[in-house]
Enzyme design. Structure first.
Site, mmCIF file in Angstrom:
data_model
loop_
_atom_site.group_PDB
_atom_site.id
_atom_site.type_symbol
_atom_site.label_atom_id
_atom_site.label_comp_id
_atom_site.label_asym_id
_atom_site.label_seq_id
_atom_site.Cartn_x
_atom_site.Cartn_y
_atom_site.Cartn_z
ATOM 1 N N ARG A 46 -3.229 16.494 51.370
ATOM 2 C CA ARG A 46 -3.589 17.248 52.580
ATOM 3 C C ARG A 46 -3.141 16.535 53.852
ATOM 4 N NH1 ARG A 46 -9.265 19.725 50.556
ATOM 5 N NH2 ARG A 46 -8.396 21.678 49.808
ATOM 6 N N LYS A 64 -15.276 32.023 38.184
ATOM 7 C CA LYS A 64 -16.064 33.034 38.894
ATOM 8 C C LYS A 64 -15.296 34.281 39.269
ATOM 9 C CE LYS A 64 -19.879 30.665 40.946
ATOM 10 N NZ LYS A 64 -20.360 30.039 42.156
ATOM 11 N N GLY A 111 -7.982 25.348 44.349
ATOM 12 C CA GLY A 111 -8.026 23.926 44.029
ATOM 13 C C GLY A 111 -7.799 23.609 42.562
ATOM 14 N N GLY A 137 -9.948 29.284 49.218
ATOM 15 C CA GLY A 137 -10.820 30.344 49.724
ATOM 16 C C GLY A 137 -10.124 31.180 50.784
HETATM 17 P P1 AMP Z 1 -12.742 28.896 39.948
HETATM 18 O O1 AMP Z 1 -13.203 27.882 40.942
HETATM 19 O O2 AMP Z 1 -13.619 30.094 39.885
HETATM 20 O O3 AMP Z 1 -11.285 29.222 40.069
HETATM 21 O O4 AMP Z 1 -12.938 28.175 38.506
HETATM 22 C C1 AMP Z 1 -12.158 27.106 38.049
HETATM 23 C C2 AMP Z 1 -12.794 26.563 36.799
HETATM 24 O O5 AMP Z 1 -12.869 27.577 35.826
HETATM 25 C C3 AMP Z 1 -12.047 25.432 36.113
HETATM 26 O O6 AMP Z 1 -12.740 24.238 36.283
HETATM 27 C C4 AMP Z 1 -12.017 25.834 34.633
HETATM 28 O O7 AMP Z 1 -12.432 24.805 33.761
HETATM 29 C C5 AMP Z 1 -13.031 26.945 34.588
HETATM 30 N N1 AMP Z 1 -12.807 27.867 33.464
HETATM 31 C C6 AMP Z 1 -11.662 28.450 33.098
HETATM 32 N N2 AMP Z 1 -11.846 29.176 31.978
HETATM 33 C C7 AMP Z 1 -13.134 29.051 31.629
HETATM 34 C C8 AMP Z 1 -13.925 29.563 30.558
HETATM 35 N N3 AMP Z 1 -13.394 30.360 29.625
HETATM 36 N N4 AMP Z 1 -15.239 29.224 30.524
HETATM 37 C C9 AMP Z 1 -15.757 28.415 31.467
HETATM 38 N N5 AMP Z 1 -15.066 27.907 32.509
HETATM 39 C C10 AMP Z 1 -13.771 28.226 32.585
#
Ligand code: AMP
Length: 391
Positions: free
Chosen positions: A34, A196, A349, A372
């Site tokens: 960054r 999420k 990220g 975001g």
């Molecule tokens: P986000 O911040 O919503 O983009 O989430 C990123 C995180 O999602 C990463 O740390 C991944 O390990 C997690 N992730 C990806 N696939 C899965 C899954 N099937 N179950 C739980 N966590 C997941």
């Protein structure tokens, strides 16, 4: 919006908001990406004989002074990178800084302390913004990562400047992301994953008319599979989003592509017992941790013809070696697509961390520094930090 190139910088105090929210462990910066991302603007301002005053936040100190979140180590790092002194001021406002700013010479650099040590920063407080504004003759915002926040150093402050402009990093981000919304070369494919759904539903809705396909993976996929009536065992689920997912599938199902098979584990652990099953056959007590090989192949077939690809969110729990397979394969394929002339834009990220971990960061068209902010922009929302720069 003006451009930084249109602003007279010589002998003027240039107050620049940057995103120096870098990871720090025991006083050491573990990743300076960054800081380096702001170098084009920093070097330009110094080359044109401006007096540079940098402001940033770091972490979430929640309005109090938290020594481990001080920007002091960043001043030292920036000084090493620039090969010149960077004066660190242990406050972001006040008489002393004002006086120091007025005694600066051309080419001097000052970094102020974490703006979020003041609760007024996040409240977009007028008097804090006014105090900050006293420190510059012109204002530049190069912190795309916080452009979706109406904070004092991002939004409030702009009301006190006649001359304001985005920095080069901000400009580059807007250029790449706008292209996705306005004139993507077709076929345009979006890959969405991560844990999420929140924050991504609006992106799906806004992108649906523009994309050819949205390929889903990650933990968010199970809410969609549930909406399709499948059992998902103990996989991630956002109950309150099932009906939204159902609506999207009913409305535009032909564009939203779901996995046909899933790699499951009997616990959330790299050493979990591992199986590959059809998406509709996840047994109770097992959880989906990656998309399966048949899905990988199906997605690869769609991606190979794409001219524009946006990717946000890992396809599986890539942090676990045993469940990183599809995220790694997607990163590799996107890097190959880039070499073949496709536009590849990566945001978020964790996705950036994955691309980095597997060694493909240098092969993408654009890696967005603001997860975001990029999602909000792609969801079609106005970003307060960008709106505030319009003159
Ligand atoms: P986000 O911040 O919503 O983009 O989430 C990123 C995180 O999602 C990463 O740390 C991944 O390990 C997690 N992730 C990806 N696939 C899965 C899954 N099937 N179950 C739980 N966590 C997941």
């Amino acid at each position: 919006m003006k451009s930084l190139r249109d602003i007279e910088l010589k002998n003027r105090r240039v107050l620049m908001r940057v995103d120096f929210n870098v990871p720090i462990k025991e006083g050491k910066i573990t990743d300076d990406t960054r800081i380096r991302a702001a170098l084009p603007s920093i070097n330009y301002i110094l080359e044109y004989n401006g007096k540079l005053i940098l402001i940033s936040h770091l972490g979430r100190p929640e309005g109090t002074v938290v020594p481990s979140m001080s920007l002091k180590p960043v001043a030292q790092k920036l000084s090493e990178i620039l090969g010149k002194p960077v004066k660190f001021m242990p406050e972001s406002i006040g008489r002393e800084i004002e006086d120091t700013s007025k005694s600066m010479n051309e080419g001097n650099v000052i970094l102020l302390e974490n703006t979020r040590f003041h609760p007024e920063e996040k409240k977009n407080d007028e008097s804090y913004a006014k105090e900050l504004a006293k420190l510059g003759d012109v204002y530049v915002n190069d912190a795309f990562g916080t452009a979706h926040r109406a904070h004092a150093s991002v939004e409030g402050i702009t009301h006190y400047f006649k001359e304001k402009a985005p920095g080069f990093l901000m400009e580059k981000e807007l250029e790449h992301l706008s292209k996705l919304l306005e004139s993507p070369k077709k076929p345009f494919i979006t890959l969405l994953g991560g844990a999420k759904i929140s924050g991504k539903i609006d992106v799906i809705e806004n992108l649906l008319p523009k994309v050819d396909r949205i390929l889903l993976g990650g933990g968010m996929v199970f809410t969609f599979l549930k909406a399709n009536g499948y059992e998902i065992g103990s996989s991630l689920l956002e109950e309150d989003k099932i009906s939204l997912a159902k609506e999207l599938l009913e409305k535009r199902g032909e564009k939203i592509i779901l996995p046909v098979d899933i790699v499951i584990g009997n616990k959330f652990d790299n050493n979990a017992e591992r199986k590959e099953v059809a998406a509709e056959s996840i047994p109770p007590d097992w959880m989906g941790l990656d998309i399966g090989p048949k899905t990988g192949e199906k997605y690869a077939n769609i991606i190979k013809d794409a001219k524009t690809i946006f990717w946000n969110g890992p396809m599986g729990v890539f942090e676990f070696e045993n469940f990183a397979c599809s995220t790694k394969a997607i990163a590799r394929q996107l890097s190959e697509q880039t070499k073949k002339g496709a536009i590849t834009v990566i945001g978020g990220g964790d996705t950036i961390a994955a691309v980095h971990k597997f060694g493909y960061s240098d092969n993408m068209t654009h890696i967005s520094t603001g997860g975001g902010a990029a999602l909000e922009f792609l969801a079609g929302r106005e970003l307060p930090g960008i709106e505030a720069l319009k003159v």
